[in-house]
Write a protein that holds these residues in place. Sequence first.
Motif, PDB file in Angstrom:
ATOM      1  N   ASP A   1      -2.242  -3.884   4.048  1.00 50.86           N
ATOM      2  CA  ASP A   1      -2.148  -2.604   3.313  1.00 50.86           C
ATOM      3  C   ASP A   1      -1.253  -2.779   2.083  1.00 50.86           C
ATOM      4  O   ASP A   1      -0.453  -1.914   1.764  1.00 50.86           O
ATOM      5  CB  ASP A   1      -1.631  -1.475   4.224  1.00 50.86           C
TER       6      ASP A   1
ATOM      7  N   GLU B   1       5.804  -4.596   6.158  1.00 54.33           N
ATOM      8  CA  GLU B   1       4.909  -5.051   7.236  1.00 54.33           C
ATOM      9  C   GLU B   1       3.500  -4.693   6.787  1.00 54.33           C
ATOM     10  O   GLU B   1       2.941  -3.683   7.189  1.00 54.33           O
ATOM     11  CB  GLU B   1       5.261  -4.389   8.572  1.00 54.33           C
ATOM     12  N   ASP B   2       2.970  -5.571   5.941  1.00 49.92           N
ATOM     13  CA  ASP B   2       1.689  -5.246   5.317  1.00 49.92           C
ATOM     14  C   ASP B   2       0.504  -6.065   5.837  1.00 49.92           C
ATOM     15  O   ASP B   2      -0.629  -5.794   5.441  1.00 49.92           O
ATOM     16  CB  ASP B   2       1.780  -5.475   3.793  1.00 49.92           C
TER      17      ASP B   2
HETATM   18 CA   LIG Z   1       2.590  -1.763   5.746  1.00 44.62          CA
END
Ligand SMILES: [Ca+2]
Length: 252
Positions: free
Chosen positions: A189, A222-223
Amino acid sequence: MDIKLFSMIFILCFVEISTIFVSEETFQRKFKTLKYRLDNVTLQVSNFQNYNADILNRLETCNNFVWNISQILFPTVKQCQEVSNKLIEKTDSLTQKYESLLKKYEALEKEISKLKQCSPGWLPYMNSCYILKKEAVDWFQARKWCRNNQAKLVEYSDMDEVTFVLSTAKAYHYWGTGDWAGFWVGANDQQKEGVFKWTSSNINLHWRYWLPGQPDSISVDEDCIMTLVNQQGKWNDDSCDRKLPFVCEKYM
Ligand SMILES: [Ca+2]
Ligand SMILES: [Ca+2]
């Protein structure tokens, strides 16, 4: 009586007697002929009777022979039928086993054919080939390695694909027992927080298999999505800089 009359009577008597003698001689000759023929016929009848008796004897001998042969052959024929029935049953059983083996052989041939369609070290599933790379690298290095090998970080179409990749990963690597052990997959993301997309197509995830509580973006970034091998393959968002093994996928 005059001499003329006497002569006439004598001549007539002589003629009559001669005729009688001649007739008797003819009769005797005919009788002999008939007797000869009768004897001949009698002989022939006798011969025929002897011949007929001989034929009857032979016929009886033949009947006895056939009876004896049938007594010998009947148990043998019965045994042959039993053996034949057993052979037929065995043949049916073997035919079923052969057909079963043939199906397995054909299935194996298909698997081998698929294996041949994948490069050495890559495993086939459906229409893709997969490889697990055990070297722990960050998400970007993982994506780069896949791209350099005409592949992409694995993108799951459905739960079946997760199951296959997870079982393969577990078979080819020891992961320990940690809850957060796992490998990179091709989704993140990075463009917009909270909107996860498949990397190769840049399209939003069409389905999700998050571990309960995920994604949580608990750290700053946290992608990138990883698969948790000790939590049924469920997904977690994690820092893309974390060093993890990874799985690449490419179409056949
Ligand atoms: Ca993320
Ligand atoms: Ca997370």
